[in-house]
Motif scaffolding. Structure first.
Motif, PDB file in Angstrom:
ATOM      1  N   GLY A 163     -24.864   6.456   0.377  1.00  0.00           N
ATOM      2  CA  GLY A 163     -23.532   5.879   0.534  1.00  0.00           C
ATOM      3  C   GLY A 163     -22.594   6.665   1.416  1.00  0.00           C
ATOM      4  N   ALA A 164     -23.128   7.643   2.161  1.00  0.00           N
ATOM      5  CA  ALA A 164     -22.261   8.501   2.982  1.00  0.00           C
ATOM      6  C   ALA A 164     -21.781   7.817   4.255  1.00  0.00           C
ATOM      7  CB  ALA A 164     -22.992   9.795   3.341  1.00  0.00           C
ATOM      8  N   PHE A 165     -22.452   6.720   4.658  1.00  0.00           N
ATOM      9  CA  PHE A 165     -22.123   6.077   5.929  1.00  0.00           C
ATOM     10  C   PHE A 165     -21.778   4.602   5.711  1.00  0.00           C
ATOM     11  CE2 PHE A 165     -25.401   9.339   6.549  1.00  0.00           C
ATOM     12  CZ  PHE A 165     -24.730  10.200   7.392  1.00  0.00           C
ATOM     13  N   VAL A 166     -20.844   4.136   6.526  1.00  0.00           N
ATOM     14  CA  VAL A 166     -20.465   2.717   6.496  1.00  0.00           C
ATOM     15  C   VAL A 166     -20.446   2.190   7.923  1.00  0.00           C
ATOM     16  CG1 VAL A 166     -19.118   2.845   4.367  1.00  0.00           C
ATOM     17  CG2 VAL A 166     -18.013   3.310   6.561  1.00  0.00           C
ATOM     18  N   ALA A 167     -20.669   0.879   8.052  1.00  0.00           N
ATOM     19  CA  ALA A 167     -20.666   0.250   9.366  1.00  0.00           C
ATOM     20  C   ALA A 167     -19.254   0.170   9.923  1.00  0.00           C
ATOM     21  CB  ALA A 167     -21.274  -1.143   9.269  1.00  0.00           C
ATOM     22  N   ASP A 168     -19.145   0.286  11.219  1.00  0.00           N
ATOM     23  CA  ASP A 168     -17.855   0.157  11.916  1.00  0.00           C
ATOM     24  C   ASP A 168     -18.100  -0.702  13.162  1.00  0.00           C
ATOM     25  OD1 ASP A 168     -15.193   0.524  12.594  1.00  0.00           O
ATOM     26  OD2 ASP A 168     -15.573   2.389  13.668  1.00  0.00           O
ATOM     27  N   PHE A 169     -18.409  -1.979  12.937  1.00  0.00           N
ATOM     28  CA  PHE A 169     -18.813  -2.855  14.020  1.00  0.00           C
ATOM     29  C   PHE A 169     -17.609  -3.399  14.785  1.00  0.00           C
ATOM     30  CE2 PHE A 169     -22.650  -4.140  11.214  1.00  0.00           C
ATOM     31  CZ  PHE A 169     -23.263  -2.944  11.522  1.00  0.00           C
ATOM     32  N   PRO A 170     -17.749  -3.592  16.100  1.00  0.00           N
ATOM     33  CA  PRO A 170     -16.699  -4.251  16.874  1.00  0.00           C
ATOM     34  C   PRO A 170     -16.680  -5.743  16.559  1.00  0.00           C
ATOM     35  CG  PRO A 170     -18.618  -3.884  18.251  1.00  0.00           C
ATOM     36  CD  PRO A 170     -18.908  -3.213  16.930  1.00  0.00           C
ATOM     37  N   ARG A 171     -15.626  -6.423  17.002  1.00  0.00           N
ATOM     38  CA  ARG A 171     -15.542  -7.870  16.747  1.00  0.00           C
ATOM     39  C   ARG A 171     -16.706  -8.610  17.394  1.00  0.00           C
ATOM     40  NH1 ARG A 171      -9.164  -9.623  17.506  1.00  0.00           N
ATOM     41  NH2 ARG A 171      -8.346  -8.462  15.706  1.00  0.00           N
ATOM     42  N   LYS A 172     -17.041  -8.195  18.606  1.00  0.00           N
ATOM     43  CA  LYS A 172     -18.117  -8.875  19.325  1.00  0.00           C
ATOM     44  C   LYS A 172     -19.319  -7.945  19.384  1.00  0.00           C
ATOM     45  CE  LYS A 172     -19.092 -11.520  23.506  1.00  0.00           C
ATOM     46  NZ  LYS A 172     -18.559 -11.989  24.823  1.00  0.00           N
ATOM     47  N   MET A 173     -20.329  -8.277  18.590  1.00  0.00           N
ATOM     48  CA  MET A 173     -21.531  -7.461  18.551  1.00  0.00           C
ATOM     49  C   MET A 173     -22.512  -7.925  19.629  1.00  0.00           C
ATOM     50  SD  MET A 173     -21.825  -4.974  16.379  1.00  0.00           S
ATOM     51  CE  MET A 173     -23.603  -4.869  16.219  1.00  0.00           C
ATOM     52  N   PRO A 174     -23.319  -6.998  20.145  1.00  0.00           N
ATOM     53  CA  PRO A 174     -24.360  -7.391  21.100  1.00  0.00           C
ATOM     54  C   PRO A 174     -25.332  -8.385  20.463  1.00  0.00           C
ATOM     55  CG  PRO A 174     -24.100  -5.003  21.037  1.00  0.00           C
ATOM     56  CD  PRO A 174     -23.313  -5.548  19.905  1.00  0.00           C
ATOM     57  N   THR A 175     -25.849  -9.288  21.262  1.00  0.00           N
ATOM     58  CA  THR A 175     -26.779 -10.300  20.750  1.00  0.00           C
ATOM     59  C   THR A 175     -28.223  -9.994  21.151  1.00  0.00           C
ATOM     60  OG1 THR A 175     -26.361 -11.657  22.706  1.00  0.00           O
ATOM     61  CG2 THR A 175     -25.023 -12.098  20.740  1.00  0.00           C
ATOM     62  N   ARG A 176     -28.425  -8.994  21.966  1.00  0.00           N
ATOM     63  CA  ARG A 176     -29.789  -8.617  22.349  1.00  0.00           C
ATOM     64  C   ARG A 176     -29.846  -7.101  22.526  1.00  0.00           C
ATOM     65  NH1 ARG A 176     -30.190  -7.722  27.895  1.00  0.00           N
ATOM     66  NH2 ARG A 176     -28.288  -8.187  29.070  1.00  0.00           N
ATOM     67  N   GLY A 177     -31.040  -6.560  22.523  1.00  0.00           N
ATOM     68  CA  GLY A 177     -31.217  -5.121  22.670  1.00  0.00           C
ATOM     69  C   GLY A 177     -31.733  -4.497  21.391  1.00  0.00           C
ATOM     70  N   CYS A 178     -31.653  -3.179  21.324  1.00  0.00           N
ATOM     71  CA  CYS A 178     -32.160  -2.422  20.174  1.00  0.00           C
ATOM     72  C   CYS A 178     -31.213  -1.263  19.885  1.00  0.00           C
ATOM     73  CB  CYS A 178     -33.560  -1.894  20.484  1.00  0.00           C
ATOM     74  SG  CYS A 178     -34.308  -0.929  19.145  1.00  0.00           S
ATOM     75  N   VAL A 179     -30.935  -1.035  18.620  1.00  0.00           N
ATOM     76  CA  VAL A 179     -30.089   0.081  18.190  1.00  0.00           C
ATOM     77  C   VAL A 179     -30.977   1.272  17.847  1.00  0.00           C
ATOM     78  CG1 VAL A 179     -28.609   0.921  16.322  1.00  0.00           C
ATOM     79  CG2 VAL A 179     -28.126  -1.277  17.411  1.00  0.00           C
ATOM     80  N   VAL A 180     -30.638   2.435  18.393  1.00  0.00           N
ATOM     81  CA  VAL A 180     -31.387   3.663  18.136  1.00  0.00           C
ATOM     82  C   VAL A 180     -30.434   4.679  17.513  1.00  0.00           C
ATOM     83  CG1 VAL A 180     -32.826   5.490  19.106  1.00  0.00           C
ATOM     84  CG2 VAL A 180     -32.869   3.193  20.129  1.00  0.00           C
ATOM     85  N   VAL A 181     -30.633   4.993  16.248  1.00  0.00           N
ATOM     86  CA  VAL A 181     -29.819   5.997  15.552  1.00  0.00           C
ATOM     87  C   VAL A 181     -30.273   7.385  16.006  1.00  0.00           C
ATOM     88  CG1 VAL A 181     -29.188   6.961  13.311  1.00  0.00           C
ATOM     89  CG2 VAL A 181     -29.428   4.482  13.583  1.00  0.00           C
ATOM     90  N   VAL A 182     -29.314   8.233  16.367  1.00  0.00           N
ATOM     91  CA  VAL A 182     -29.633   9.547  16.954  1.00  0.00           C
ATOM     92  C   VAL A 182     -29.120  10.665  16.052  1.00  0.00           C
ATOM     93  CG1 VAL A 182     -29.317  11.067  18.952  1.00  0.00           C
ATOM     94  CG2 VAL A 182     -29.520   8.583  19.282  1.00  0.00           C
ATOM     95  N   ASP A 183     -29.994  11.635  15.785  1.00  0.00           N
ATOM     96  CA  ASP A 183     -29.601  12.820  15.025  1.00  0.00           C
ATOM     97  C   ASP A 183     -30.303  14.035  15.627  1.00  0.00           C
ATOM     98  OD1 ASP A 183     -28.211  14.209  13.119  1.00  0.00           O
ATOM     99  OD2 ASP A 183     -29.450  13.594  11.421  1.00  0.00           O
TER     100      ASP A 183
END
Length: 236
Positions: free
Chosen positions: A166-186
């Motif tokens: 529960g340490a992280f929450v989404a912070d999405f913009p109003r208009k989200m991308p409709t194609r592509g891939c999300v890569v979480v980086v650490d």
């Protein structure tokens, strides 16, 4: 003359970050021998699971470099390490990333503001920016850290999962991308607790595929012990 050179190297920082030896041929942080070792380690990319790419294994050299990135105020190491990894040119991670849906959106694991004030930068953001430059992707800050958690370093797998639950929450913009891939980086992947908590924050209905890319894969203790034993046997 030798004393003067030693003093000059100390004053102007002419010491290799990895081995500590003085050198006039730093690039700008590693001597030629350590730079060659880093290149060899870049050929050992790790894939802990089908959705995770790690650029380097945790070795004495890479441990020192990631420690310097996080705790010695050397943010430039983030782009340096990515440029010397298999995420560029024809490296194996670059090939894997190229097969994902495009464009790539690199989402850094957010740092709590207290930790950010202490460090002055978020190393995951720097790594995400370097990966975006290397692949033609984009940096997107789609997550926020809700809670401050203790260091994961000495926690068990179960304790790590509880620590970041529960340490992280989404912070999405109003208009989200409709194609592509999300890569979480650490920076470091050990048990995957942190990146799993990040991926969970996207929710079950998130429309884009989710992947993880970290700088280092911290192998289980048994694998590290085996590697050390192999090295001792080889050099006897």
């Amino acid at each position: 003359m030798g004393v003067l050179r030693t003093v000059a190297n100390f004053v102007f920082g002419m010491e290799c970050l990895a081995c500590g030896n003085s050198s006039e041929r730093l690039d700008p942080w590693l001597c030629p021998a350590c730079a060659a070792e880093l290149l060899r380690e870049s050929c050992s990319s790790k894939f802990p699971n089908d959705d995770t790419f790690c650029l380097f294994p945790m070795r004495p050299l890479t441990r020192k470099l990631v420690h310097a990135l996080k705790y010695r105020n050397i943010p430039g190491l983030a782009s340096y390490l990515v440029r010397h990894s298999s995420a560029v040119k024809h490296g194996v991670v670059a090939q894997e990333l190229s097969m994902l849906a495009q464009p790539l959106y690199f989402v850094p694991v957010p740092l709590h503001r207290a930790r950010y004030r202490e460090r002055g930068y978020n190393q995951a953001e720097l790594l995400a920016a370097a990966l975006a430059t290397a692949t033609g992707g984009k940096v997107c800050r789609l997550l926020k850290r809700k809670t401050f958690v203790v260091s994961q370093t000495k926690l068990s797998k179960e304790e790590r999962e509880m620590n970041v639950a529960g340490a992280f929450v989404a912070d999405f913009p109003r208009k989200m991308p409709t194609r592509g891939c999300v890569v979480v980086v650490d920076d470091v992947f050990t048990t995957g607790a942190t990146t799993s908590a990040c991926m969970a924050a996207f929710g079950p209905d998130f429309p884009l595929p989710l992947k993880v890319c970290t700088l280092i894969y911290d192998e289980p203790a048994t694998a590290v012990a085996d590697f050390a034993a192999d090295c001792r046997a080889f050099y006897k």
